[in-house]
Scaffold this active site. Structure first.
Site, PDB file in Angstrom:
ATOM      1  CD  GLN A 118     -12.941  -7.953  -0.701  1.00  0.00           C
ATOM      2  OE1 GLN A 118     -14.120  -8.210  -0.965  1.00  0.00           O
ATOM      3  NE2 GLN A 118     -12.016  -8.901  -0.572  1.00  0.00           N
ATOM      4  CD  GLU A 119      -9.788  -1.851   1.811  1.00  0.00           C
ATOM      5  OE1 GLU A 119      -9.238  -2.089   2.908  1.00  0.00           O
ATOM      6  OE2 GLU A 119      -9.174  -1.854   0.728  1.00  0.00           O
ATOM      7  CB  SER A 120     -14.444  -1.874   6.894  1.00  0.00           C
ATOM      8  OG  SER A 120     -15.580  -1.392   6.179  1.00  0.00           O
ATOM      9  CE1 TYR A 153      -9.738  -4.444  -1.180  1.00  0.00           C
ATOM     10  CE2 TYR A 153      -9.580  -3.646  -3.439  1.00  0.00           C
ATOM     11  CZ  TYR A 153      -9.899  -3.434  -2.114  1.00  0.00           C
ATOM     12  OH  TYR A 153     -10.374  -2.211  -1.719  1.00  0.00           O
ATOM     13  NE  ARG A 197      -4.309  -1.810   1.483  1.00  0.00           N
ATOM     14  CZ  ARG A 197      -5.583  -1.656   1.775  1.00  0.00           C
ATOM     15  NH1 ARG A 197      -5.972  -0.605   2.461  1.00  0.00           N
ATOM     16  NH2 ARG A 197      -6.482  -2.525   1.378  1.00  0.00           N
TER      17      ARG A 197
END
Length: 462
Positions: A313-315, A445, A54
């Site tokens: 997807q993230e949280s 992802y 990232r």
């Protein structure tokens, strides 16, 4: 030359000689390093030492040496070497001050370097499945009659050959080409049930266990090996400072958090076993935050349902969640990324501010990839950059172009070369600027976000 001229030049020659002698003999140890404000650090580009994720530098050894630098007000200057032999040579040539990597403790090196700082005792372990219905081996004698897959011409092959001899034979040794596969590939194959067993160093096995929870990595197959960071013999004060730091910090919460971050916290595949898609209500509601997704989707020109898919997807729509890497809040923003967008501290946990910043960041990435003509492909590149970092995606684009692929297509092209960045021959290619990358999570992802977005579009009106 006249005697008079020689007499005049003699003091100059003497001064120059004294100056050179003084520079050659000048002490350069920890006080001089502190004075320079910079610690030059040698390491390797691996999943246990140093890598970029990232767009942030990470790694167990990196985080540890960064903590030492922070403690002493130093700026860490990372120098990535090709192998351990090269690192030791560069250290001796005074191209760096410390090796922040596990260098095996050997008598051959004790005369030329000082072992100090972070010390480890490691060994090789058997990697096996531990799911329901799997039979765990608890003793190396259980390997008789079993097939163990290892990389050819590696220390793991040497160890399994020696173990086979110690047991009197019977282990079926399967060797694979080291040019096309790495140990982490074999660990993944064990997790998927494609091979039965492999062998890995215990720290690498533990890191991978945080990705693949169905593995067991508890059975040692070798004796313990001591390893440590090292400095030159002529920097004993630096060695003392590193030893003092580790003694004072090893029981502190910050130190323990680093250990937990890399060797205990669940990582990229933590949503295994959770529902793949959030249930859509009969009223076409995706989440409690749809109004924010719609507002900032409209402002950024991004389909609000795509924003919702990224957020899930993230949280999993949990406002205060944080990943092992530090991605925070509904849109999984890295603190440094959020800060560049004007969001800091507690604001990251504010649903509206987090979604606003996430939408703005996605918009900026889409602009970055505007040279990708197909909008669908542009979105895939953007999602890959959002998850893994823009630097690795640009490396993959450069590799795709160099090796004759289509850099405007994600599937089987850019995606393929992103995956190949786990292999040294690719991540050390001159066109790559960001080194090693573990692409499994990023590839999954992109696929999951797109698939979920398609379902959202089907079930919920724009």
């Amino acid at each position: 030359m006249s005697k008079a001229l020689l007499f005049l030049l003699f003091p100059v020659i003497l001064c120059l000689s004294c100056g050179n002698w003084g520079r050659q003999e000048r002490t350069y140890d920890f006080p001089q390093i502190v004075e320079s404000d910079t610690l030059r650090i040698l390491t390797l580009n691996t999943s246990t030492s140093y890598f970029i994720y990232r767009d942030q530098p990470m790694g167990y050894h990196y985080d540890m040496i960064r903590d030492f630098c922070k403690h002493h007000g130093l700026v860490p200057e990372i120098i990535v070497a090709g192998n351990t032999g090269t690192m030791v040579e560069m250290l001796q040539n005074k191209e760096a001050d410390v090796i922040a990597y596990s260098i095996p403790v050997t008598n051959a090196l004790k005369d030329s370097i000082l072992y100090c700082g972070l010390r480890q005792i490691s060994h090789q372990v058997l990697v096996q499945r531990a799911g329901q219905g799997d039979t765990l081996l608890t003793d190396v004698t259980g390997l008789i009659g079993k097939q163990v897959t290892v990389i050819d011409k590696s220390k793991y092959l040497d160890r399994i050959n020696n173990l086979n001899n110690e047991l009197g034979g019977g282990i079926v040794i399967d060797k694979v080409d080291s040019d096309t596969i790495v140990v982490e590939d074999l660990i993944r194959m064990v997790s998927r049930g494609e091979i039965a067993y492999t062998v890995a160093d215990d720290d690498l096995a533990l890191v991978n266990h945080t990705y693949f929870g169905n593995l067991n990595v508890n059975l040692p197959v070798s004796f313990d090996q001591r390893s440590s960071w090292v400095v030159r013999k002529d920097t004993p004060l630096l060695a003392d400072s590193l030893n003092s730091w580790i003694e004072n910090r090893s029981s502190e919460s910050a130190f323990l958090r680093i250990v937990k971050r890399y060797f205990e916290e669940t990582k990229g595949y933590s949503n295994i076993g959770r529902p793949s898609f959030r249930e859509i209500s009969g009223h076409g509601v995706i989440s409690p935050f749809d109004s924010y997704f719609k507002r900032y989707g409209k402002e950024s020109g991004i389909d609000w349902r795509l924003l919702a898919s990224v957020s899930y997807q993230e949280s999993n729509f949990e406002t205060e969640g944080q990943s092992w890497a530090g991605a925070t809040g509904l849109m999984g923003l890295m603190p440094s990324t959020a800060a560049s967008l004007g969001i800091e501290g507690a604001q990251l946990l504010d649903p509206e501010k987090n979604i606003s910043a996430g939408a703005e960041y996605l918009k900026s990435l889409l602009r970055t990839f505007r040279f990708i003509s197909n909008p669908d492909e542009r979105i895939k590149m953007t999602l890959a950059a959002y998850n893994g970092g823009i630097g690795h995606v640009f490396d993959a684009l450069a590799l795709t172009e160099k090796y004759g692929g289509d850099k405007e297509v994600w599937d089987s092209n850019v995606e393929r070369y992103l995956q190949l960045k786990r292999l040294e021959q690719y991540y050390r290619d001159p066109v790559c600027k960001n080194g090693y990358f573990r692409a499994d999570e990023t590839i999954k992802y992109v696929r999951d976000v797109i698939d979920r977005w398609e379902i959202y579009k089907e079930k919920v009106k724009e």
